[in-house]
Design a protein around this motif. Structure first.
Motif, PDB file in Angstrom:
ATOM      1  N   ARG A 120     -28.209  18.714 -25.267  1.00 32.28           N
ATOM      2  CA  ARG A 120     -28.332  17.589 -24.543  1.00 32.28           C
ATOM      3  C   ARG A 120     -29.109  16.526 -25.253  1.00 32.28           C
ATOM      4  N   THR A 121     -28.539  15.493 -25.634  1.00 28.24           N
ATOM      5  CA  THR A 121     -29.338  14.525 -26.603  1.00 28.24           C
ATOM      6  C   THR A 121     -29.794  13.361 -25.341  1.00 28.24           C
ATOM      7  N   GLY A 122     -30.960  12.608 -26.252  1.00 25.40           N
ATOM      8  CA  GLY A 122     -31.339  11.597 -25.260  1.00 25.40           C
ATOM      9  C   GLY A 122     -30.421  10.379 -25.430  1.00 25.40           C
ATOM     10  N   THR A 123     -30.912   9.288 -25.029  1.00 25.66           N
ATOM     11  CA  THR A 123     -30.298   8.127 -25.016  1.00 25.66           C
ATOM     12  C   THR A 123     -30.074   7.165 -26.113  1.00 25.66           C
ATOM     13  N   PHE A 124     -29.193   6.421 -26.640  1.00 27.26           N
ATOM     14  CA  PHE A 124     -29.266   5.475 -27.626  1.00 27.26           C
ATOM     15  C   PHE A 124     -29.395   3.982 -27.158  1.00 27.26           C
ATOM     16  N   PRO A 125     -30.259   3.372 -27.673  1.00 31.61           N
ATOM     17  CA  PRO A 125     -30.364   1.739 -27.285  1.00 31.61           C
ATOM     18  C   PRO A 125     -29.030   1.131 -27.448  1.00 31.61           C
ATOM     19  N   GLU A 126     -28.116   1.403 -28.488  1.00 27.32           N
ATOM     20  CA  GLU A 126     -26.923   0.769 -28.554  1.00 27.32           C
ATOM     21  C   GLU A 126     -26.005   1.295 -27.917  1.00 27.32           C
ATOM     22  N   GLU A 127     -24.769   0.644 -27.223  1.00 26.19           N
ATOM     23  CA  GLU A 127     -23.775   1.084 -26.535  1.00 26.19           C
ATOM     24  C   GLU A 127     -23.078   2.274 -27.298  1.00 26.19           C
ATOM     25  N   GLU A 128     -22.961   2.125 -28.492  1.00 22.74           N
ATOM     26  CA  GLU A 128     -22.071   3.085 -29.389  1.00 22.74           C
ATOM     27  C   GLU A 128     -22.758   3.473 -30.678  1.00 22.74           C
ATOM     28  N   VAL A 129     -22.897   4.772 -30.769  1.00 22.33           N
ATOM     29  CA  VAL A 129     -23.536   5.220 -32.137  1.00 22.33           C
ATOM     30  C   VAL A 129     -22.394   5.701 -33.108  1.00 22.33           C
ATOM     31  N   LYS A 130     -21.990   5.543 -34.164  1.00 24.35           N
ATOM     32  CA  LYS A 130     -21.037   6.342 -34.912  1.00 24.35           C
ATOM     33  C   LYS A 130     -21.402   7.331 -35.772  1.00 24.35           C
ATOM     34  N   LEU A 131     -21.129   8.532 -35.556  1.00 20.97           N
ATOM     35  CA  LEU A 131     -21.741   9.783 -36.415  1.00 20.97           C
ATOM     36  C   LEU A 131     -20.626   9.763 -37.501  1.00 20.97           C
ATOM     37  N   VAL A 132     -21.056   9.760 -38.689  1.00 21.97           N
ATOM     38  CA  VAL A 132     -20.089   9.943 -39.924  1.00 21.97           C
ATOM     39  C   VAL A 132     -20.003  11.346 -40.318  1.00 21.97           C
ATOM     40  N   LYS A 133     -18.745  11.697 -40.694  1.00 24.62           N
ATOM     41  CA  LYS A 133     -18.404  13.078 -41.201  1.00 24.62           C
ATOM     42  C   LYS A 133     -19.389  13.292 -42.300  1.00 24.62           C
ATOM     43  N   ASP A 134     -19.994  14.468 -42.470  1.00 24.53           N
ATOM     44  CA  ASP A 134     -20.478  14.996 -43.638  1.00 24.53           C
ATOM     45  C   ASP A 134     -21.919  14.354 -43.714  1.00 24.53           C
ATOM     46  N   SER A 135     -22.421  13.385 -43.012  1.00 23.99           N
ATOM     47  CA  SER A 135     -23.446  12.676 -42.920  1.00 23.99           C
ATOM     48  C   SER A 135     -24.780  13.562 -42.315  1.00 23.99           C
ATOM     49  N   LYS A 136     -25.898  13.597 -42.822  1.00 22.97           N
ATOM     50  CA  LYS A 136     -26.965  14.373 -42.246  1.00 22.97           C
ATOM     51  C   LYS A 136     -27.616  13.624 -41.154  1.00 22.97           C
TER      52      LYS A 136
END
Length: 133
Positions: free
Chosen positions: A98-114
């Motif tokens: 369960r993650t917390g919340t993000f201030p931005e509406e959408e956060v993009k997680l990029v494949k292979d990024s840490k």
């Protein structure tokens, strides 16, 4: 004719005179029933067994361990009254994050990024694509 046991919109039908044992003798498919608030008393469980229940499934994503323990005891009582063996299947919750919340509406997680997952409460409502709670 058939009798119908009707719980809300769900109907269970079996022919008169069909006992849980004779029903089991002529079929080769097991029937798994998920039990919960709509089927949590011994009388309903007995009717489910007469209709063909072989395995009582407990969804541990809902309810407490105590509640499911009570249901299991009721299944055992109903099975004893019906002279049946009924398997118990415990569907336990798998791992989840369960993650917390993000201030931005959408956060993009990029494949292979840490990314860093933190338990630092300062990030509970300030997650970024690089670090979140």
């Amino acid at each position: 004719s058939t009798f119908t046991f009707d719980e809300g919109k769900k109907g269970i039908q079996a022919k008169p005179g069909v006992t849980s044992q004779s029903f089991k003798d002529w079929r080769s498919t097991g029937i798994v029933c998920t039990l919960g608030p709509g089927s949590d008393n011994v009388e309903i469980m007995e009717k489910l067994m007469v209709a063909g229940l072989d395995v009582a499934r407990f969804n541990f994503s809902h309810g407490t361990h105590e509640y499911h323990g009570q249901l299991m005891n009721r299944v055992r009582t109903a099975a004893k009254k019906q002279h049946r063996f009924v398997a118990l299947a415990l569907d336990t919750k798998g791992p989840e994050i369960r993650t917390g919340t993000f201030p931005e509406e959408e956060v993009k997680l990029v494949k292979d990024s840490k990314v860093v997952l933190t338990t630092d409460d300062a990030f509970q409502h300030k997650g970024t694509a690089e670090k979140f709670w």
